[in-house]
Design a protein around this motif. Sequence first.
Motif, PDB file in Angstrom:
ATOM      1  N   HIS A  32      52.272 -18.148  15.305  1.00 24.37           N
ATOM      2  CA  HIS A  32      52.937 -17.571  16.476  1.00 24.37           C
ATOM      3  C   HIS A  32      52.976 -18.563  17.625  1.00 24.37           C
ATOM      4  O   HIS A  32      53.955 -18.624  18.383  1.00 24.37           O
ATOM      5  N   HIS A  33      51.905 -19.344  17.749  1.00 27.27           N
ATOM      6  CA  HIS A  33      51.805 -20.296  18.856  1.00 27.27           C
ATOM      7  C   HIS A  33      52.200 -21.718  18.456  1.00 27.27           C
ATOM      8  O   HIS A  33      51.945 -22.661  19.217  1.00 27.27           O
ATOM      9  N   GLY A  34      52.820 -21.853  17.278  1.00 25.11           N
ATOM     10  CA  GLY A  34      53.218 -23.186  16.841  1.00 25.11           C
ATOM     11  C   GLY A  34      52.037 -24.094  16.575  1.00 25.11           C
ATOM     12  O   GLY A  34      52.138 -25.322  16.725  1.00 25.11           O
ATOM     13  N   GLY A  35      50.907 -23.496  16.176  1.00 20.94           N
ATOM     14  CA  GLY A  35      49.677 -24.269  15.990  1.00 20.94           C
ATOM     15  C   GLY A  35      49.402 -24.598  14.538  1.00 20.94           C
ATOM     16  O   GLY A  35      50.284 -24.556  13.674  1.00 20.94           O
ATOM     17  N   LEU A 165      30.819 -14.544  27.778  1.00 23.98           N
ATOM     18  CA  LEU A 165      32.143 -15.002  27.346  1.00 23.98           C
ATOM     19  C   LEU A 165      33.106 -13.844  27.450  1.00 23.98           C
ATOM     20  O   LEU A 165      32.689 -12.680  27.552  1.00 23.98           O
ATOM     21  N   THR A 166      34.392 -14.161  27.433  1.00 21.40           N
ATOM     22  CA  THR A 166      35.427 -13.134  27.389  1.00 21.40           C
ATOM     23  C   THR A 166      36.064 -13.188  26.019  1.00 21.40           C
ATOM     24  O   THR A 166      36.797 -14.129  25.701  1.00 21.40           O
ATOM     25  N   ASP A 167      35.743 -12.199  25.215  1.00 19.24           N
ATOM     26  CA  ASP A 167      36.268 -12.134  23.855  1.00 19.24           C
ATOM     27  C   ASP A 167      37.723 -11.664  23.907  1.00 19.24           C
ATOM     28  O   ASP A 167      38.047 -10.729  24.636  1.00 19.24           O
ATOM     29  N   ALA A 168      38.595 -12.322  23.154  1.00 14.88           N
ATOM     30  CA  ALA A 168      40.027 -12.021  23.214  1.00 14.88           C
ATOM     31  C   ALA A 168      40.352 -10.627  22.699  1.00 14.88           C
ATOM     32  O   ALA A 168      41.430 -10.106  22.977  1.00 14.88           O
ATOM     33  N   SER A 284      48.679  -3.669  15.760  1.00 18.45           N
ATOM     34  CA  SER A 284      49.875  -2.853  15.877  1.00 18.45           C
ATOM     35  C   SER A 284      51.049  -3.723  16.315  1.00 18.45           C
ATOM     36  O   SER A 284      50.961  -4.434  17.323  1.00 18.45           O
ATOM     37  N   PRO A 285      52.155  -3.667  15.580  1.00 19.99           N
ATOM     38  CA  PRO A 285      53.315  -4.469  15.979  1.00 19.99           C
ATOM     39  C   PRO A 285      54.119  -3.837  17.103  1.00 19.99           C
ATOM     40  O   PRO A 285      55.031  -4.464  17.645  1.00 19.99           O
ATOM     41  N   ARG A 300      55.840 -11.339  16.200  1.00 24.76           N
ATOM     42  CA  ARG A 300      55.292 -10.273  17.047  1.00 24.76           C
ATOM     43  C   ARG A 300      53.796 -10.389  17.287  1.00 24.76           C
ATOM     44  O   ARG A 300      53.264  -9.731  18.189  1.00 24.76           O
ATOM     45  N   PHE A 301      53.106 -11.206  16.511  1.00 16.68           N
ATOM     46  CA  PHE A 301      51.644 -11.149  16.517  1.00 16.68           C
ATOM     47  C   PHE A 301      51.049 -11.610  17.852  1.00 16.68           C
ATOM     48  O   PHE A 301      51.454 -12.629  18.413  1.00 16.68           O
ATOM     49  N   ASP A 302      50.086 -10.851  18.309  1.00 20.32           N
ATOM     50  CA  ASP A 302      49.340 -11.196  19.516  1.00 20.32           C
ATOM     51  C   ASP A 302      47.974 -10.525  19.435  1.00 20.32           C
ATOM     52  O   ASP A 302      47.864  -9.375  19.015  1.00 20.32           O
ATOM     53  N   LEU A 303      46.945 -11.243  19.860  1.00 18.09           N
ATOM     54  CA  LEU A 303      45.596 -10.684  19.821  1.00 18.09           C
ATOM     55  C   LEU A 303      45.439  -9.488  20.754  1.00 18.09           C
ATOM     56  O   LEU A 303      44.546  -8.663  20.566  1.00 18.09           O
TER      57      LEU A 303
END
Length: 484
Positions: A32-35, A165-168, A284-285, A300-303
């Motif tokens: 999704h992030h081109g990684g 920490l801030t967990d995603a 969920s998409p 569509r994917f996002d954490l």
Amino acid sequence: MTVRVRYAPSPTGHLHIGGVRTALFNYLFAKHHGGQFILRSEDTDLERNVPGAEQEILEGFRWLGFRWEEGPDVGGPHAPYRCTDRLPIYRDYLKKLADAGAAYPCYCTAEELDAQRAEALRLGQTPRYSGKCRDLTADERAALEAEGRTANWRFRVPEGVTLSLTDAVRGPVSFESDDIGDFVIMKSNGLPTYNFQVVIDDALMEITHVIRGEEHLSNTPRQLLIYRALGLAEPAFAHLPQVLDETRKKLSKRDPNVLPVHAYREAGYVPQAIVNFLALLGWSPGGEEEILSLEEIIARFDLERVNKSGAVFDVHKLRWMANQYLKQLPLPALTEMVRVQLQRQGIALPDGRDDGWLETVVGLYQEQMACAADFLPLARGFFERQAALSAEALAVLREPGAADVVRAYHTLAEASDVWTAEASRDRFNEIKKTLGVKGKALFMPVRAAVTGEVHGPDLQMTIACLPKAWVLERMEAALAQAGV
């Protein structure tokens, strides 16, 4: 910043479907992030490693459509990608910690550690290492080594430190160092523990995001301590919800309803269906649509859409989704998958039947199948001369007038030189005129006698695909068994 994620399975057995979900979320995030998506083999559990397991894991991911930029099979700029090939690297970093006073040798035996643990439990305390070897002098260490003791190396946990920490996925999380206790980072056999090894590998492989199951959340404070002690850049963390069984307990690798990846492959599932199903386990998409291609899921994917609560592995939904994909397969492709299943079972085509016949029979059942292996129980009647009668079929044959329909069809079929679906339809039309029956009363008795069941695929095509001799024999046997 280029997103770099990894999945690092241990080659200790089959590729488990729960692990694939974790790998998939890493893969989706990277793409999704081109990684970049990296595979690493964490093979330091020498006693549990299984020969061939690594190859099976790689083949499973390839079958599912994963492509990785770096890994044990393709190499890459951060090689090697097997942990047992990286042992000198871990030793170097252990020396750095030891030289800085952040690690020390521990000579406690397993029996002594068990006694410490038992005493803590007796006192109602959370078991943690007592620190017995923390401040041994050089002479004391030499004396213990003279006894023949070998040392594990422990990390010296600083006191009074809050690790935040801030967990995603889970948001802000914090831990207290005083709850941890000094932990082993290098075992006496020279092999690193997971919490040490994973930090070194992730840092040197420039992993930007560690996306893993929530069972690893408790490992995070130990890993943060190592990152900070070595001055290494910390990745972002995201801890995924557990995959649960239908009783909402953590999914077990031994759950009989959940198969390892190779079993789904061997059963003839469409791999895109497995990927689609797993993507929706905890993510969920948006919207109501559930059938999504890998490309659509990546887009569509996002954490942010990953749930905190556990995701239930619904076997019925998996089979429903698999059926949606299998129904879209070109019939020749599905037929080839079925042919593989028949070969595995040692089942040959009936005499005089060819590839075109098999394709026709497969087409009769395509709408009902979730995987190619489903064909065998569904279509068994096309491969066995006799047909067992179900209780429902017997009941139909004993209904008034049913036996007359079967006998009439038998007579017409026996006299016919044409064995096609159209010819069968003509026979039914003639019976309809002569006996004055129609609908279920016309078709159901013949289906029951010929197939042994009261439901099934198109009756005319079914009869046309069966050898004429089989149909006649089955009718005679069915009437005899029904006593009519």
